[in-house]
Motif scaffolding. Structure first.
Motif, PDB file in Angstrom:
ATOM      1  N   ASP A 276     -52.299 -39.260 -53.760  1.00 46.70           N
ATOM      2  CA  ASP A 276     -52.533 -39.938 -55.038  1.00 46.70           C
ATOM      3  C   ASP A 276     -52.730 -41.432 -54.829  1.00 46.70           C
ATOM      4  O   ASP A 276     -53.599 -42.051 -55.447  1.00 46.70           O
TER       5      ASP A 276
ATOM      6  N   ILE B  25     -55.866 -44.045 -55.771  1.00 47.82           N
ATOM      7  CA  ILE B  25     -55.720 -45.294 -56.521  1.00 47.82           C
ATOM      8  C   ILE B  25     -56.179 -46.479 -55.686  1.00 47.82           C
ATOM      9  O   ILE B  25     -56.965 -47.321 -56.145  1.00 47.82           O
TER      10      ILE B  25
ATOM     11  N   VAL C  75     -59.550 -48.280 -57.231  1.00 46.46           N
ATOM     12  CA  VAL C  75     -59.357 -49.587 -57.875  1.00 46.46           C
ATOM     13  C   VAL C  75     -60.166 -50.679 -57.151  1.00 46.46           C
ATOM     14  O   VAL C  75     -60.900 -51.421 -57.799  1.00 46.46           O
TER      15      VAL C  75
ATOM     16  N   PHE D 133     -63.850 -50.277 -58.044  1.00 46.51           N
ATOM     17  CA  PHE D 133     -64.234 -50.800 -59.352  1.00 46.51           C
ATOM     18  C   PHE D 133     -64.298 -52.329 -59.333  1.00 46.51           C
ATOM     19  O   PHE D 133     -65.250 -52.934 -59.831  1.00 46.51           O
TER      20      PHE D 133
ATOM     21  N   VAL E 100     -46.285 -44.174 -60.990  1.00 37.12           N
ATOM     22  CA  VAL E 100     -47.162 -45.359 -60.939  1.00 37.12           C
ATOM     23  C   VAL E 100     -48.531 -45.048 -61.537  1.00 37.12           C
ATOM     24  O   VAL E 100     -49.167 -45.895 -62.158  1.00 37.12           O
ATOM     25  N   SER E 101     -48.960 -43.799 -61.358  1.00 42.25           N
ATOM     26  CA  SER E 101     -50.321 -43.419 -61.720  1.00 42.25           C
ATOM     27  C   SER E 101     -50.656 -43.748 -63.168  1.00 42.25           C
ATOM     28  O   SER E 101     -51.710 -44.324 -63.463  1.00 42.25           O
TER      29      SER E 101
ATOM     30  N   ALA F 278     -50.776 -47.555 -63.682  1.00 39.16           N
ATOM     31  CA  ALA F 278     -51.890 -48.174 -62.958  1.00 39.16           C
ATOM     32  C   ALA F 278     -53.225 -47.743 -63.554  1.00 39.16           C
ATOM     33  O   ALA F 278     -54.014 -48.559 -64.034  1.00 39.16           O
ATOM     34  N   PHE F 279     -53.461 -46.416 -63.533  1.00 38.16           N
ATOM     35  CA  PHE F 279     -54.755 -45.916 -63.965  1.00 38.16           C
ATOM     36  C   PHE F 279     -54.872 -45.823 -65.474  1.00 38.16           C
ATOM     37  O   PHE F 279     -55.956 -45.951 -66.023  1.00 38.16           O
TER      38      PHE F 279
ATOM     39  N   VAL G 279     -55.579 -50.620 -65.092  1.00 40.19           N
ATOM     40  CA  VAL G 279     -56.976 -50.697 -64.624  1.00 40.19           C
ATOM     41  C   VAL G 279     -57.980 -50.864 -65.765  1.00 40.19           C
ATOM     42  O   VAL G 279     -58.860 -51.721 -65.684  1.00 40.19           O
TER      43      VAL G 279
ATOM     44  N   TYR H 166     -60.786 -43.784 -68.577  1.00 40.36           N
ATOM     45  CA  TYR H 166     -59.452 -43.633 -68.010  1.00 40.36           C
ATOM     46  C   TYR H 166     -58.571 -42.655 -68.787  1.00 40.36           C
ATOM     47  O   TYR H 166     -57.638 -42.098 -68.226  1.00 40.36           O
TER      48      TYR H 166
ATOM     49  N   GLN I  79     -52.776 -31.862 -63.572  1.00 39.67           N
ATOM     50  CA  GLN I  79     -52.571 -31.620 -62.151  1.00 39.67           C
ATOM     51  C   GLN I  79     -51.121 -31.238 -61.831  1.00 39.67           C
ATOM     52  O   GLN I  79     -50.844 -30.618 -60.802  1.00 39.67           O
TER      53      GLN I  79
END
Lengths: 410, 426
Positions: free
Chosen positions: A326, A330, A334, A337, B18-19, B22-23, B27, B240, B250
């Motif tokens: 994962d 990321i 990131v 982008f 974190v995902s 973050a995402f 982001v 996103y 998932q």
């Protein structure tokens, strides 16, 4: 040799996974085609001007003259709209769907007011926050000025005619006016002073090459290539993460291979993968899209080398920093982008502000784009890519050093 | 109750990871911030796009033509003065070159984007019948916007000069054809009268010629920066949210591989409750994500998301569509190893296709109706379309059709995903 063996192992591990081909080749090709077509396609199209609708609410003679003037524009192509096509809702829909860059409306009473020497503005429906709308406004304004000027010339001439020929007949005056308007509008087909455009660069003398240089692919081909070189690091970095998590890396250390060789082996695999990807995409761009990479093969080769080296260094760093799959995604997406967005891969940096352009040029992606465009758009040679290559190599060295510093074998 | 318990468990896990932060949040806001500064943002206080001034090399080779009575019309100098004027300072960064070769060389060396070369004979072309001249705009071929601005500015001035000559010549020509004697004084009178008219028009800055209206809204000119940021923010949010939907789904595969899911199935808890709990947690996390992005973008970037009822329904449709699509995509995967490429690759590809109109919006001649259609081949494209309609001032009625399609797609994805998972765990 051990370095090579490890690199070959990594490469085989990657190419056995068919999904790697999706990221490395299929997606960049699809996006190059899609965005290339969206940005103007292959160039040299029969009429690539922006379509602008023309609605003449009073079906006037001046409306026909306006059409004549709009047709001389190099940037917009007028499309006469009548009947249901001229209904407000339909016009708005076509504008919102992007079918038209704008719609010029000749209002009722326009001709009468203009002939009387009064202010008579046309109406333009256009979204000026978009490039197409701004272009449409400029061209329509120019045509409106020429038409109004022609009418004013006729009006001044008619006044002089009336004074000198003691003209009192309205019909004769009207006939004079229209004849002068028609002459003036026709004269705008070949005005006494004009603006001519020419391009710099080695392609300047080649008309066909110029068209190719202006094609949408000349931007999207190198842009998608650079962007997906970074995206492709997901697979390569995952190999490193899996090796560490499965403790295969620790077992490797019990063999004769040294730590330096392990790092170099993984790095070489990433470099080979990215270089192969770039070469295939360059061949695709050159052979199928007519992008002129091979105008300066040595320059293009240096750019491929430098791009692969710094991207592989980034991939090594990602593989070093990420602890799970994962995190690999990321840490890969990131930067992709940010580097693509800020480096001018999504949209040319000239469309952004001065500060942003300066910041963008701190990134290796911007220099990769500059280098490739020097070859394929400006038609320049080896000298023009030395600075971009040098900067990308510097990034490669820094990122590699960071990766080595952070590399943990356990 | 078990469904709620399972949903709560998954929700906590997502919020601790974190995902999501973050995402899901960082982001999209980061990318929008990048574009906010790219197009001027805080610097462009008038709402206009902050485009860098184009570097121009200017050469005036014109030798003014001598007119009757020794009058020299320095049309070339007038054009040069106009290009160098203060009112164009924010658009053009002008340097005078020694000659045409030096000006072109500066563009070739990329020291300037454009060279404007006023030819010898320019004044003569403006005043003497039968003469013509062309101002050369020599540009860097990698640039689009800067040369277009320079061409527009120069063309505007050149047109005014051409208009004056055409007016005088054609009026005089028609008079001559009708037997009226045209002496130089008359021709000059016509030209001067035309000049006064053009000057008056210039003072009104084109409003007397053209009124521009933005489609779908009131007559006020749009805030260019705000419009661009709104478009980008809507695209980033959709992009996103779909990622988060897939990431949440998932967890089914992760639990399957960890063995906790098979153990759950051995308990009295029905399968529908287990899968229902997962879907519920997905929907809740997506609602949190969408609400945070809408609120933060409205407060920080000033994005006006349109009418509240429309925005609420669009948000709900987006959440349901992204959640069900994530479930469907995950049902196609065998294990988490496949998820990396699929989520990163497939979702990125579909997201970018869905946003293609946003990327091409600022480039004249780019995009078009066919690409709007291509975007609709993806569920992300429909979601982007719904938000674009709202940002353009659309009412609930305008966006209902699109929302209906989104809900139909969501139902289809949910049905297919659920079917596949039921078969898998039967």
């Amino acid at each position: 040799m051990r370095v090579m063996d490890l690199a070959i192992k990594d490469v085989l591990q990657l190419v056995r996974d068919w999904k790697a081909a999706l990221f490395l080749l299929v997606m960049p090709i699809v996006f190059t085609l899609l965005f290339g077509l969206a940005f103007g396609g292959a160039g040299g199209a029969e009429d690539s001007r922006l379509p602008v609708g023309l609605v003449d609410r009073e079906q006037s003679r001046l409306g026909a003259s306006l059409l004549q003037l709009l047709e001389t524009s190099a940037a917009i192509r007028p499309e006469v709209l009548t009947g249901r096509d001229a209904e407000p809702k339909r016009l708005e829909k076509r504008l919102q769907d992007g079918e038209l860059a704008g719609v010029v409306i000749v209002p009722e009473g326009y001709e009468q007011r203009l002939l009387a020497g009064e202010t008579a503005p046309l109406t333009l429906l256009a979204d000026e926050s978009q490039g197409a709308g701004t272009t449409a406004r400029g061209e329509v304004q120019a045509a409106a000025l020429r038409l109004a000027g022609s009418v004013e010339a006729a009006r001044l001439g008619a006044e002089a005619f009336a004074e000198r020929a003691t003209l009192t007949d309205d019909e004769a005056r009207a006939e004079f006016t229209w004849a002068t308007i028609d002459r003036a509008v026709a004269a705008w087909q070949s005005p006494p002073v004009t603006v001519s455009a020419a391009q710099s660069g080695a392609l300047a003398a080649e008309a066909e090459a110029q068209t190719m240089a202006q094609s949408g692919y000349s931007h999207t081909s190198p842009a998608m290539m650079v962007q997906f070189a970074i995206a492709g690091l997901i697979g390569a970095a995952e190999v490193l993460v899996l090796e560490r998590r499965s403790r295969a890396l620790r077992r490797l250390l019990t063999t004769a291979i040294s730590r330096v060789e392990i790092v170099l082996g993984h790095y070489l695999a990433m470099f080979a993968m990215i270089a192969a990807q770039l070469i295939i995409l360059i061949a695709f761009g050159q052979l199928l899209l007519g992008v002129g990479y091979m105008r300066a093969p040595l320059a293009t080769g240096l750019l491929v080398l430098a791009t692969a080296l710094w991207t592989a260094s980034l991939g090594l760093l990602i593989g070093v920093l990420a602890k799970t799959e994962d995190q690999v995604i990321i840490y890969s997406l990131v930067p992709m982008f940010i580097l693509s967005g800020m480096g001018g891969a999504w949209m040319p940096l000239e469309f952004t502000g001065k500060t942003f352009q300066s910041i963008g040029h701190l990134l290796p992606t911007a220099w990769a784009m500059d280098g490739f465009k020097n070859v394929i758009v400006r038609g320049l040679g080896l000298e023009s890519v030395l600075l971009p290559v040098g900067i990308m190599l510097a990034y490669g060295v820094v990122l590699f050093a960071l990766a080595v510093w952070r590399f943990r074998f356990e | 109750m078990k469904t709620l318990d399972l949903a709560y468990k998954d929700l906590l896990r997502a919020l601790r990871g974190v995902s999501f932060w973050a995402f899901g949040l960082a982001v999209p806001l980061l990318v929008s911030t990048i574009f906010y500064f790219a197009f001027g943002g805080l610097a462009g206080g008038d709402g206009g796009l902050d485009v860098a001034a184009t570097r121009v090399q200017l050469v005036n080779l014109d030798r003014p033509a001598e007119q009757a009575g020794g009058f020299h019309l320095g049309a070339g100098q007038m054009l040069a003065d106009f290009v160098k004027s203060d009112e164009l300072e924010s658009l053009l960064d002008v340097t005078e070159a020694a000659d045409a070769a030096a000006a072109r060389a500066a563009v070739d060396r990329q020291e300037a984007g454009v060279a404007v070369i006023i030819p010898d004979g320019f004044s003569a072309a403006v005043t003497i019948p039968g003469r013509q001249a062309a101002v050369e705009v020599y540009q860097d071929p990698t640039l689009t916007l800067g040369p277009a601005i320079v061409r527009g500015v120069v063309s505007q001035f050149v047109d005014a000069l051409a208009g004056s000559k055409i007016a005088a010549e054609q009026a005089a020509g028609e008079l001559s054809e009708r037997g009226v004697a045209v002496d130089p004084a008359l021709a000059q009178t016509l030209a001067v009268a035309y000049g006064h008219w053009a000057e008056t028009l210039g003072e009104e800055q084109g409003a007397a010629l053209l009124q521009v209206r933005t489609p779908g809204s009131a007559a006020e000119a749009p805030d260019a920066v705000g419009s661009v940021i709104s478009m980008i923010m809507s695209g980033m949010m959709v992009f996103y949210v779909f990622f988060t939907g897939a990431a949440m789904a998932q967890t089914i595969l992760q639990e399957e591989e960890a063995g906790t899911l098979p153990r759950l199935f051995t308990t009295p808890t029905p399968q529908s409750a287990i899968l229902g709990g997962k879907l519920l947690s997905t929907l809740v996390i997506l609602v949190v994500q969408v609400v945070v992005l809408l609120v933060v973008s409205a407060l920080v970037f000033g994005v006006d998301w349109g009418r509240p009822e429309g925005a609420a329904l669009a948000a709900l449709a987006l959440v349901v569509l992204a959640g069900s699509f994530g479930l469907f995509i995950t049902s196609l995967l065998k294990n988490t190893r496949q998820s990396g490429i699929v989520y990163g690759g497939v979702l990125t590809m579909m997201g970018m296709i869905g946003m293609i109109g946003i990327f091409t919006a600022q480039v004249p001649g780019a995009g078009g109706a066919s690409f709007s259609t291509v975007a609709l081949l993806t569920p992300q494209g429909w979601a982007v379309r719904a938000w674009q309609l709202l940002l353009d001032g659309g009412t609930l009625a305008d966006v209902l059709g699109t929302l209906a399609v989104m809900l139909v797609l969501a139902t289809a994805f949910f049905g297919l995903g659920l079917l596949r998972f039921r078969r898998r765990y039967a």
